[in-house]
Write an enzyme that holds these catalytic residues in place. Structure first.
Site, PDB file in Angstrom:
ATOM      1  N   ASP A  20       0.832  -1.203   0.000  1.00  0.00           N
ATOM      2  CA  ASP A  20       0.000   0.000   0.000  1.00  0.00           C
ATOM      3  C   ASP A  20       0.870   1.257   0.000  1.00  0.00           C
ATOM      4  OD1 ASP A  20      -2.278   1.510   0.023  1.00  0.00           O
ATOM      5  OD2 ASP A  20      -2.720   1.225   2.147  1.00  0.00           O
TER       6      ASP A  20
ATOM      7  N   ASN B 260     -10.648  -2.623  -6.107  1.00  0.00           N
ATOM      8  CA  ASN B 260      -9.825  -1.761  -6.977  1.00  0.00           C
ATOM      9  C   ASN B 260     -10.440  -1.547  -8.364  1.00  0.00           C
ATOM     10  OD1 ASN B 260      -6.613  -2.906  -5.672  1.00  0.00           O
ATOM     11  ND2 ASN B 260      -7.790  -1.088  -5.123  1.00  0.00           N
ATOM     12  N   TRP B 261     -11.418  -2.397  -8.761  1.00  0.00           N
ATOM     13  CA  TRP B 261     -12.095  -2.179 -10.050  1.00  0.00           C
ATOM     14  C   TRP B 261     -12.847  -0.857 -10.054  1.00  0.00           C
ATOM     15  CZ3 TRP B 261     -10.342  -4.862 -13.853  1.00  0.00           C
ATOM     16  CH2 TRP B 261      -9.996  -6.198 -13.714  1.00  0.00           C
TER      17      TRP B 261
ATOM     18  N   ARG C 299      -0.366   8.927 -10.027  1.00  0.00           N
ATOM     19  CA  ARG C 299      -0.433   7.701  -9.231  1.00  0.00           C
ATOM     20  C   ARG C 299       0.250   6.518  -9.934  1.00  0.00           C
ATOM     21  NH1 ARG C 299      -3.866   7.278  -5.327  1.00  0.00           N
ATOM     22  NH2 ARG C 299      -4.137   5.080  -5.765  1.00  0.00           N
TER      23      ARG C 299
HETATM   24  C1  FPP Z   1      -1.622   0.133  -3.384  1.00  0.00           C
HETATM   25  O1  FPP Z   1      -1.224   1.470  -3.430  1.00  0.00           O
HETATM   26  C2  FPP Z   1      -1.136  -0.633  -4.534  1.00  0.00           C
HETATM   27  C3  FPP Z   1      -1.906  -1.221  -5.481  1.00  0.00           C
HETATM   28  C4  FPP Z   1      -3.370  -1.181  -5.478  1.00  0.00           C
HETATM   29  C5  FPP Z   1      -1.321  -1.937  -6.636  1.00  0.00           C
HETATM   30  C6  FPP Z   1      -0.078  -2.736  -6.385  1.00  0.00           C
HETATM   31  C7  FPP Z   1       0.605  -2.949  -7.666  1.00  0.00           C
HETATM   32  C8  FPP Z   1       1.927  -2.929  -7.890  1.00  0.00           C
HETATM   33  C9  FPP Z   1       2.924  -2.824  -6.826  1.00  0.00           C
HETATM   34  C10 FPP Z   1       2.445  -2.985  -9.277  1.00  0.00           C
HETATM   35  C11 FPP Z   1       2.176  -4.201 -10.096  1.00  0.00           C
HETATM   36  C12 FPP Z   1       2.450  -5.458  -9.415  1.00  0.00           C
HETATM   37  C13 FPP Z   1       3.028  -6.567  -9.848  1.00  0.00           C
HETATM   38  C14 FPP Z   1       2.814  -7.769  -9.011  1.00  0.00           C
HETATM   39  C15 FPP Z   1       3.876  -6.712 -11.013  1.00  0.00           C
HETATM   40  P1  FPP Z   1      -2.344   2.588  -3.574  1.00  0.00           P
HETATM   41  O2  FPP Z   1      -2.503   2.890  -5.016  1.00  0.00           O
HETATM   42  O3  FPP Z   1      -3.574   2.130  -2.884  1.00  0.00           O
HETATM   43  O4  FPP Z   1      -1.662   3.776  -2.811  1.00  0.00           O
HETATM   44  P2  FPP Z   1      -2.379   4.927  -1.950  1.00  0.00           P
HETATM   45  O5  FPP Z   1      -3.070   4.234  -0.810  1.00  0.00           O
HETATM   46  O6  FPP Z   1      -1.238   5.773  -1.505  1.00  0.00           O
HETATM   47  O7  FPP Z   1      -3.323   5.646  -2.867  1.00  0.00           O
END
Ligand code: FPP
Length: 251
Positions: free
Chosen positions: A21, A69-70, A34
């Site tokens: 996260d 997340n969708w 982002r």
């Molecule tokens: C959470 O940060 C992260 C995600 C929802 C996506 C995780 C994906 C990756 C690390 C990249 C792709 C992965 C692989 C396995 C190749 P957030 O976007 O919720 O951050 P925030 O809470 O600060 O908004």
């Protein structure tokens, strides 16, 4: 003594699960979009996978995309799915070199065709590796998984392939997406949020929880070592008393 040497390799968690996260906040801190955070999050995925495998951890499960997340903006979903295809494709030789098997849990059939096909391709190409299983939770949520499991068990009962009396905790575990893995002993969440967010709710019944303020793209090998050392300093009682646990370890 450096951090890595402080880890007792005889008491490693077999299975570590991570809620990655903070990608969005990390990007915002740099004045970027982002998606820049997600791109840098891939480096942290590589770092965590390499260091876990080097230590001898058998299973690493990463929450990469939740059912919820969708609901994110389309441009972000598209960028994440594209990143997934590119990263998995690019990392396949490294996974094979390091003897790591790729696995996925979640409603993966709901992924865009390109992402789904790449995922299946790499899962197939790494199926013979046995040093560590790297599982990506994609379009995953625990309530979705448990709902699917209830449906599956109910249909088996309806078809007389199972009896209600056959249902116990072991049977339920064997119908979850994670049936081939032990429950995680350690669950890590980055970015300072103190939530589980619908991740492995059944499986983490007795997991040790570790929260760090580090944002996911900043998560380095030393952060994984810190989490494991913290875990090893805890007493896992599983409902027993401290005295019972100590008695068992000296006997
Ligand atoms: C959470 O940060 C992260 C995600 C929802 C996506 C995780 C994906 C990756 C690390 C990249 C792709 C992965 C692989 C396995 C190749 P957030 O976007 O919720 O951050 P925030 O809470 O600060 O908004």
């Amino acid at each position: 003594m450096n951090l890595k040497d402080q880890i007792n390799l005889d008491r490693l968690p077999q299975h570590i699960a991570i809620i990655m996260d903070g990608n969005g906040r990390w990007a915002k801190q740099q004045g970027k979009q982002r998606t820049f955070g997600h791109q840098n999050g891939v480096n942290a995925v590589r770092e965590a996978s390499e260091s876990a495998a080097e230590l001898g951890v058998r299973y690493l499960t990463l929450y990469a995309f939740s059912t919820e997340n969708w609901n994110r903006p389309k441009y972000e979903i598209d960028a994440l799915m594209q990143l997934l295809v590119e990263s998995i494709d690019k990392e396949t030789p490294t996974l094979n070199k390091n003897n790591i098997r790729l696995n996925a849990i979640g409603d993966i059939k709901s992924l865009p065709e390109k992402s789904y096909n790449q995922l299946l391709k790499t899962i197939k190409e790494t199926a013979g590796n046995d040093r560590m299983t790297l599982t990506l939770a994609l379009s995953y949520s625990s309530r979705w998984e448990i709902t699917e499991t209830v449906k599956l068990i109910s249909s088996k009962i309806e078809n007389k392939e199972l009896n209600i009396d056959d249902i116990d905790q072991q049977l339920i575990s064997s119908y979850l997406n994670t049936s081939s893995m032990p429950d995680p002993e350690l669950l890590i969440r980055t970015s300072g949020e103190l939530r589980i967010s619908n991740f492995l709710l059944w499986q983490i019944a007795y997991s040790e929880l570790y929260f760090t303020p580090k944002l996911w793209p900043d998560f380095k090998k030393e952060d994984l070592y810190d989490a494991i050392i913290d875990y090893q300093n805890r007493e896992r009682r599983f409902g027993k008393t401290s005295e019972q646990i100590l008695k068992n370890t000296v006997e």
